[in-house]
Design an enzyme around this catalytic site. Structure first.
Site, PDB file in Angstrom:
ATOM      1  N   LYS A 292       4.651   6.654   0.837  1.00  0.00           N
ATOM      2  CA  LYS A 292       4.085   6.754  -0.520  1.00  0.00           C
ATOM      3  C   LYS A 292       3.189   5.549  -0.772  1.00  0.00           C
ATOM      4  O   LYS A 292       3.642   4.414  -0.858  1.00  0.00           O
ATOM      5  CB  LYS A 292       5.181   6.782  -1.584  1.00  0.00           C
ATOM      6  CG  LYS A 292       4.576   7.144  -2.950  1.00  0.00           C
ATOM      7  CD  LYS A 292       5.413   6.734  -4.127  1.00  0.00           C
ATOM      8  CE  LYS A 292       5.159   5.324  -4.589  1.00  0.00           C
ATOM      9  NZ  LYS A 292       3.839   5.087  -5.205  1.00  0.00           N
TER      10      LYS A 292
ATOM     11  N   GLY B  88       6.170  -4.858  -1.843  1.00  0.00           N
ATOM     12  CA  GLY B  88       5.831  -4.839  -3.262  1.00  0.00           C
ATOM     13  C   GLY B  88       6.522  -5.971  -3.982  1.00  0.00           C
ATOM     14  O   GLY B  88       6.822  -7.014  -3.391  1.00  0.00           O
TER      15      GLY B  88
ATOM     16  N   GLU C 244       9.392  -6.574   2.132  1.00  0.00           N
ATOM     17  CA  GLU C 244       8.362  -7.619   2.184  1.00  0.00           C
ATOM     18  C   GLU C 244       7.914  -7.807   0.738  1.00  0.00           C
ATOM     19  O   GLU C 244       7.255  -6.948   0.171  1.00  0.00           O
ATOM     20  CB  GLU C 244       7.225  -7.153   3.101  1.00  0.00           C
ATOM     21  CG  GLU C 244       6.395  -8.296   3.630  1.00  0.00           C
ATOM     22  CD  GLU C 244       5.217  -8.605   2.744  1.00  0.00           C
ATOM     23  OE1 GLU C 244       5.392  -9.463   1.855  1.00  0.00           O
ATOM     24  OE2 GLU C 244       4.156  -8.000   2.930  1.00  0.00           O
TER      25      GLU C 244
ATOM     26  N   CYS D 202       0.230 -11.229  -1.373  1.00  0.00           N
ATOM     27  CA  CYS D 202       1.614 -11.695  -1.475  1.00  0.00           C
ATOM     28  C   CYS D 202       1.770 -13.122  -0.960  1.00  0.00           C
ATOM     29  O   CYS D 202       2.579 -13.882  -1.464  1.00  0.00           O
ATOM     30  CB  CYS D 202       2.552 -10.741  -0.746  1.00  0.00           C
ATOM     31  SG  CYS D 202       2.051 -10.405   0.936  1.00  0.00           S
TER      32      CYS D 202
ATOM     33  N   GLU E  81       5.074 -15.414  -9.576  1.00  0.00           N
ATOM     34  CA  GLU E  81       3.927 -14.849  -8.867  1.00  0.00           C
ATOM     35  C   GLU E  81       2.963 -14.235  -9.886  1.00  0.00           C
ATOM     36  O   GLU E  81       3.332 -13.313 -10.609  1.00  0.00           O
ATOM     37  CB  GLU E  81       4.423 -13.770  -7.897  1.00  0.00           C
ATOM     38  CG  GLU E  81       3.330 -13.198  -7.042  1.00  0.00           C
ATOM     39  CD  GLU E  81       3.850 -12.164  -6.036  1.00  0.00           C
ATOM     40  OE1 GLU E  81       4.645 -11.306  -6.442  1.00  0.00           O
ATOM     41  OE2 GLU E  81       3.438 -12.226  -4.873  1.00  0.00           O
TER      42      GLU E  81
HETATM   43  P1  NDP Z   1       5.583  -2.627  -7.402  1.00  0.00           P
HETATM   44  O1  NDP Z   1       6.590  -3.356  -6.640  1.00  0.00           O
HETATM   45  O2  NDP Z   1       5.961  -1.997  -8.672  1.00  0.00           O
HETATM   46  O3  NDP Z   1       4.939  -1.483  -6.486  1.00  0.00           O
HETATM   47  C1  NDP Z   1       4.950  -1.410  -5.082  1.00  0.00           C
HETATM   48  C2  NDP Z   1       5.160   0.031  -4.641  1.00  0.00           C
HETATM   49  O4  NDP Z   1       6.446   0.484  -5.040  1.00  0.00           O
HETATM   50  C3  NDP Z   1       4.176   1.010  -5.261  1.00  0.00           C
HETATM   51  O5  NDP Z   1       3.925   2.055  -4.356  1.00  0.00           O
HETATM   52  C4  NDP Z   1       4.966   1.519  -6.441  1.00  0.00           C
HETATM   53  O6  NDP Z   1       4.502   2.735  -6.946  1.00  0.00           O
HETATM   54  C5  NDP Z   1       6.347   1.654  -5.846  1.00  0.00           C
HETATM   55  N1  NDP Z   1       7.446   1.634  -6.794  1.00  0.00           N
HETATM   56  C6  NDP Z   1       7.456   1.177  -8.080  1.00  0.00           C
HETATM   57  N2  NDP Z   1       8.694   1.307  -8.593  1.00  0.00           N
HETATM   58  C7  NDP Z   1       9.480   1.845  -7.634  1.00  0.00           C
HETATM   59  C8  NDP Z   1      10.862   2.208  -7.558  1.00  0.00           C
HETATM   60  N3  NDP Z   1      11.682   2.008  -8.563  1.00  0.00           N
HETATM   61  N4  NDP Z   1      11.325   2.727  -6.411  1.00  0.00           N
HETATM   62  C9  NDP Z   1      10.511   2.889  -5.354  1.00  0.00           C
HETATM   63  N5  NDP Z   1       9.199   2.595  -5.385  1.00  0.00           N
HETATM   64  C10 NDP Z   1       8.685   2.071  -6.495  1.00  0.00           C
HETATM   65  O7  NDP Z   1       4.357  -3.545  -7.658  1.00  0.00           O
HETATM   66  P2  NDP Z   1       3.233  -3.305  -8.750  1.00  0.00           P
HETATM   67  O8  NDP Z   1       2.185  -2.534  -8.098  1.00  0.00           O
HETATM   68  O9  NDP Z   1       3.738  -2.727 -10.016  1.00  0.00           O
HETATM   69  O10 NDP Z   1       2.818  -4.769  -9.044  1.00  0.00           O
HETATM   70  C11 NDP Z   1       3.613  -5.574  -9.920  1.00  0.00           C
HETATM   71  C12 NDP Z   1       3.711  -6.969  -9.398  1.00  0.00           C
HETATM   72  O11 NDP Z   1       4.340  -6.957  -8.138  1.00  0.00           O
HETATM   73  C13 NDP Z   1       2.385  -7.643  -9.127  1.00  0.00           C
HETATM   74  O12 NDP Z   1       1.864  -8.224 -10.255  1.00  0.00           O
HETATM   75  C14 NDP Z   1       2.760  -8.627  -8.091  1.00  0.00           C
HETATM   76  O13 NDP Z   1       3.280  -9.763  -8.695  1.00  0.00           O
HETATM   77  C15 NDP Z   1       3.841  -7.949  -7.317  1.00  0.00           C
HETATM   78  N6  NDP Z   1       3.344  -7.329  -6.074  1.00  0.00           N
HETATM   79  C16 NDP Z   1       3.603  -7.961  -4.925  1.00  0.00           C
HETATM   80  C17 NDP Z   1       3.138  -7.445  -3.745  1.00  0.00           C
HETATM   81  C18 NDP Z   1       3.403  -8.105  -2.471  1.00  0.00           C
HETATM   82  O14 NDP Z   1       2.853  -7.708  -1.445  1.00  0.00           O
HETATM   83  N7  NDP Z   1       4.237  -9.109  -2.433  1.00  0.00           N
HETATM   84  C19 NDP Z   1       2.326  -6.241  -3.700  1.00  0.00           C
HETATM   85  C20 NDP Z   1       2.143  -5.612  -4.977  1.00  0.00           C
HETATM   86  C21 NDP Z   1       2.632  -6.168  -6.108  1.00  0.00           C
HETATM   87  P3  NDP Z   1       3.347   2.691  -8.061  1.00  0.00           P
HETATM   88  O15 NDP Z   1       2.182   2.025  -7.454  1.00  0.00           O
HETATM   89  O16 NDP Z   1       3.079   4.073  -8.314  1.00  0.00           O
HETATM   90  O17 NDP Z   1       3.921   1.927  -9.215  1.00  0.00           O
END
Ligand code: NDP
Length: 776
Positions: free
Chosen positions: A181, A233, A255, A289, A386
């Protein structure tokens, strides 16, 4: 001099979108599958709607998982070489379609075309090439392992196709099939890739893509048909996934976020370091990240450095990401833009000063200028959380010890960048900063052969290299926990009046035998149901003291491996000297052949004593003139919930590999026969094991396991137990995202094939990758 516009042509990408009617479904079993609900994907640079994307329902996720399950056996039957051909074909396809993929990525995410074209997409191709090789080599290089099965993968929006490659390539190379996904904001490149993979002949069902929001992600995580979740994420969602998968038997790698330090010493090449900062925090608008979002600069050069940095910031160009001469593009979404703004406003309210370069911010689209925040205290929100945007928090330090302290003053541990011309200093920093990746005089370097991943709340598991491949295989040691708790220990009979058995064994904490905090003890029954003795009833405070003692023994891990080997040989020798006593005790408490167990425990100690100075890292020769030292480091303090059976061998089998590589442990021994463990105190005491390296707390295994799982200073937890207990251990470990390893204790612990070997040492360590450039 002014730059003229140099826009990339986006017609081909737009044509592909319109060929699909600007409406997409999911990619399941090698074909498009319609979606009943849709949401819009927007170009962040222009706010135009690019396409309508499908919102996956639970039946869509079901269909994707079913397709992946069906494709699994034929995919495995192909064999490594055939799978390698498929991965190679994917790499070639990526190269062939590189330009359109770069444009799609820029349109959907807002990142500069210069980055997608020169960094993201070439790295995607490199990943598939590298893993084509692993597909052929996996059986030979990872013996006694098998693929996990169907993998559920969830990726973020900051590197959409690169994150897909990091997840899909190793999973397929290791013989698994995938349901992925992508992030809601950026699903287009994954769908283009899926279609492309079909054209390249990838068998249907091997790769399935379902799009949608976090609910679709949750459906995938909770689906009973998947064997592993691989997630990149935010730490908060990572924690939610840890809890959701607790006790499910699904493997998990996370990660997560970071707040990585970028450390500049006075003797650094300051101009190079300024360029490093630009790359560390303004690459991809800081939505990285491992972004170097905390600048730690040595006080004596701080003014000079910041003045050079501000000058450089003035020349950063912000604007249309399709323009090839642009340095910074748009922020992925309005919500993310608001988050960044509120962090910067919050920093000002907390007393920090914010400075932004005067470079123009486009009127349309979601942009945020490069921002420098000074007058920052280590406790400020801007220094701890972050931001995931182009915002750099600046702090100063005087000595290198102070730099280490500030650098490690975070709950994260993903990456760090160290700048100095003094090689001794940089390598000392590299060894002391707690992070999975250290860049010496460079930053944001990645390669498919080099693992990437974090310490602490930045998650666990590595992506890339052989470590990343292990995360997609399972060994016979990972036997699933038993469904039913074993029967309670037999109740002892009351001792005869005037019995000599009035000795209560204490706990073993910090190298001393101490009374339990509770003041209570519990009886231990012999096989003939007489009272064999009593042991202390450990509780939360005892665990707290033991963890503190274990942290106090950190010198064990920093000391020489040769020194650890000597102590472990001595342990074996001293156990051998008491072999008869232990054999009798085991026989008395369990009725089993004590001699065989003691002999096996001695040879296990000898085995890991031998490993102490041999479990070493490798050196990668990464592209671009970089040597990378991949060093296994101890995890820290590991909690050990020992099996009920084999009271001596079970304890030794978990303790020995953990301490051999430099961890300190808090062990909870068998509840049936804890006196074997308490007898072991004397072996520890006579073998020069430094105080705090091994701590033993007797009492209720499930209760003490829960306390260890909840404890935020326990870094890892191994639990040999039944289903109910390991579920709790995994659930409660979400607090500090400690690394857990749960497995069935019910095995023949005398059988080395099931109870010893490299997998234990791998679980007891985490790889730190130290990048060092060479050449002038
Ligand atoms: P999320 O952790 O919410 O999203 C990462 C992925 O997980 C997306 O595909 C998201 O879907 C999906 N997701 C969200 N909620 C769930 C759940 N409960 N169960 C399973 N999958 C889920 O990150 P965001 O995109 O909302 O970003 C928010 C913050 O996270 C950023 O501001 C940043 O600080 C951090 N972040 C960190 C990353 C890293 O690589 N370390 C990468 C991205 C974000 P969907 O996109 O549809 O919400």
């Amino acid at each position: 001099m002014e730059y003229g516009p140099a826009p990339e042509d986006a017609d081909r990408a737009r044509q592909w979108i319109s060929e699909q009617g600007a409406t997409f479904g999911h990619w399941i079993n090698g074909a498009w599958a319609g979606a009943s609900h849709h949401f819009e994907s927007v170009n962040p640079a222009t706010q135009e709607t690019l396409a309508r994307m499908g919102q996956a329902s639970s039946s869509d996720v079901d269909a994707a998982v079913a397709a992946a399950r069906q494709a699994l056996a034929p995919w495995q039957a192909l064999g490594g070489e055939e799978r390698a051909r498929h991965l190679y074909a994917l790499a070639r396809q990526v190269q062939k379609h590189a330009r359109i993929l770069s444009v799609i990525e820029t349109l959907d995410n807002g990142k500069p075309i210069r980055e997608t074209r020169d960094i993201d997409i070439p790295l995607v191709a490199r990943h598939f090439y590298h893993h084509a090789g692993w597909a052929t080599l996996v059986e030979e290089e990872l013996p006694n392992s098998e693929p996990l099965g169907v993998i559920g993968q969830i990726i973020p929006w900051n590197f959409p196709l690169l994150m897909l490659a990091w997840k899909v390539a190793p999973a397929l190379a290791a013989g698994n099939t995938v349901v992925l996904k992508p992030a809601e904001y950026t699903s287009l490149s994954a769908l283009y890739f899926a279609q492309m993979s079909h054209d390249a002949g990838l068998p249907p069902g091997v790769l399935n893509i379902v799009t949608g929001d976090g609910n679709a992600g949750r459906e995938l995580v909770e689906h009973s048909g998947i064997n592993k979740v691989a997630f990149t994420g935010s730490t908060s969602v990572g924690r939610e996934i840890r809890e959701a998968t607790a006790g499910s038997g699904k493997a998990l790698t996370l990660e997560l976020g970071g707040k990585s330090p970028f450390i500049v010493f006075a003797d650094a090449d300051l101009d190079s370091a300024v360029e490093g900062v630009v790359d560390a925090i303004w690459f991809n608008q800081g939505q990285v990240c491992c972004a170097g979002s905390r600048l730690l600069v040595q006080e004596s050069v701080a003014d000079d450095f910041l003045s050079r940095l501000k000058t450089r910031m003035q020349s950063l160009r912000l604007g249309d990401p399709l323009d090839k001469a642009i340095d910074m593009g748009a922020i992925v979404d309005q919500g993310q833009l608001e988050t960044i703004r509120s962090y910067v406003e919050g920093a000002a309210k907390e007393g920090a000063s914010c400075w932004q370069a005067g470079s123009g911010v486009p009127d349309q689209g979601w942009y945020f200028p490069p921002t420098l925040v000074t007058d920052v205290a280590p406790a400020h929100t801007i220094a701890t959380e972050e931001v995931f945007g182009p915002v750099l928090a600046v702090m100063t330090f005087r000595t290198h010890n102070e730099a280490i302290e500030i650098a490690n003053n975070t709950r994260y541990g993903l990456a760090a960048s160290v700048w100095s011309e003094n090689v001794n200093l940089t390598l000392e920093m590299a060894s002391k900063v707690k992070a999975g990746v250290i860049w010496v005089n460079c930053t944001n370097e990645f390669d498919a052969a080099v693992g990437f991943g974090g310490y602490r709340e930045s998650g666990f598991g590595r992506e890339g290299g052989i470590e990343g491949l292990w995360a997609y295989r399972r060994s016979p040691l990972d036997l699933a926990p038993d469904e039913n708790p074993p029967a309670d220990p037999a109740l002892p009979q009351l001792p005869a009046e005037g019995s000599a058995l009035d000795r209560t064994a204490k706990l073993y904490i910090g190298g001393r035998q101490v009374r339990p905090d509770s003041g209570y003890s519990r009886p231990v029954a012999a096989m003939d149901r007489s009272l064999a003795g009593e042991v202390g009833e450990g509780n939360r405070k005892d665990i707290r003291n033991a963890v503190e003692a274990a942290h106090g023994a950190a010198g064990w891990g920093r000391g020489s491996a040769h020194g650890r080997a000597q102590v472990m040989y001595f342990l074996a020798e001293n156990l051998e000297a008491r072999a008869d006593g232990f054999a009798k005790r085991i026989k008395e408490l369990t009725g089993t052949d004590g001699e065989q167990e003691v002999t096996a425990a001695i040879s296990r100690l000898l085995y890991y004593a031998g490993w102490c100075d041999k479990f070493e890292g490798v050196t990668h020769n990464a592209p671009g003139g970089r040597i990378v030292f991949a060093m296994p480091e101890p995890i820290g303090v590991i909690g050990l919930i020992c099996p009920q059976s084999y009271p001596l061998l079970g304890l030794v089998s978990l303790m020995a590999p953990a301490i051999a590589v430099g961890n300190a442990v808090v062990a909870i021994p068998s509840e049936n026969a804890p006196l074997v463990a308490t007898d072991f105190y004397q072996v520890l005491e006579t073998s020069d094991v430094p105080a705090g390296v091994v701590n033993i707390i007797t009492g209720s295994r499930p209760e003490l396991a829960k306390e260890l799982a909840r404890h935020d200073n326990v870094d890892g937890l191994w639990c040999a137990g039944h289903h109910e207990m390991v579920t709790e251990v995994e659930r409660f470990s979400g607090g500090n995202l400690k690394q857990t390893w749960v497995f069935s204790g019910e095995r023949d612990w005398c059988d080395p094939n099931l109870s010893q070997g490299r997998p234990f040492l791998r679980r007891a360590t985490q790889i730190k990758n130290i990048w060092v450039p060479y050449g002038e």
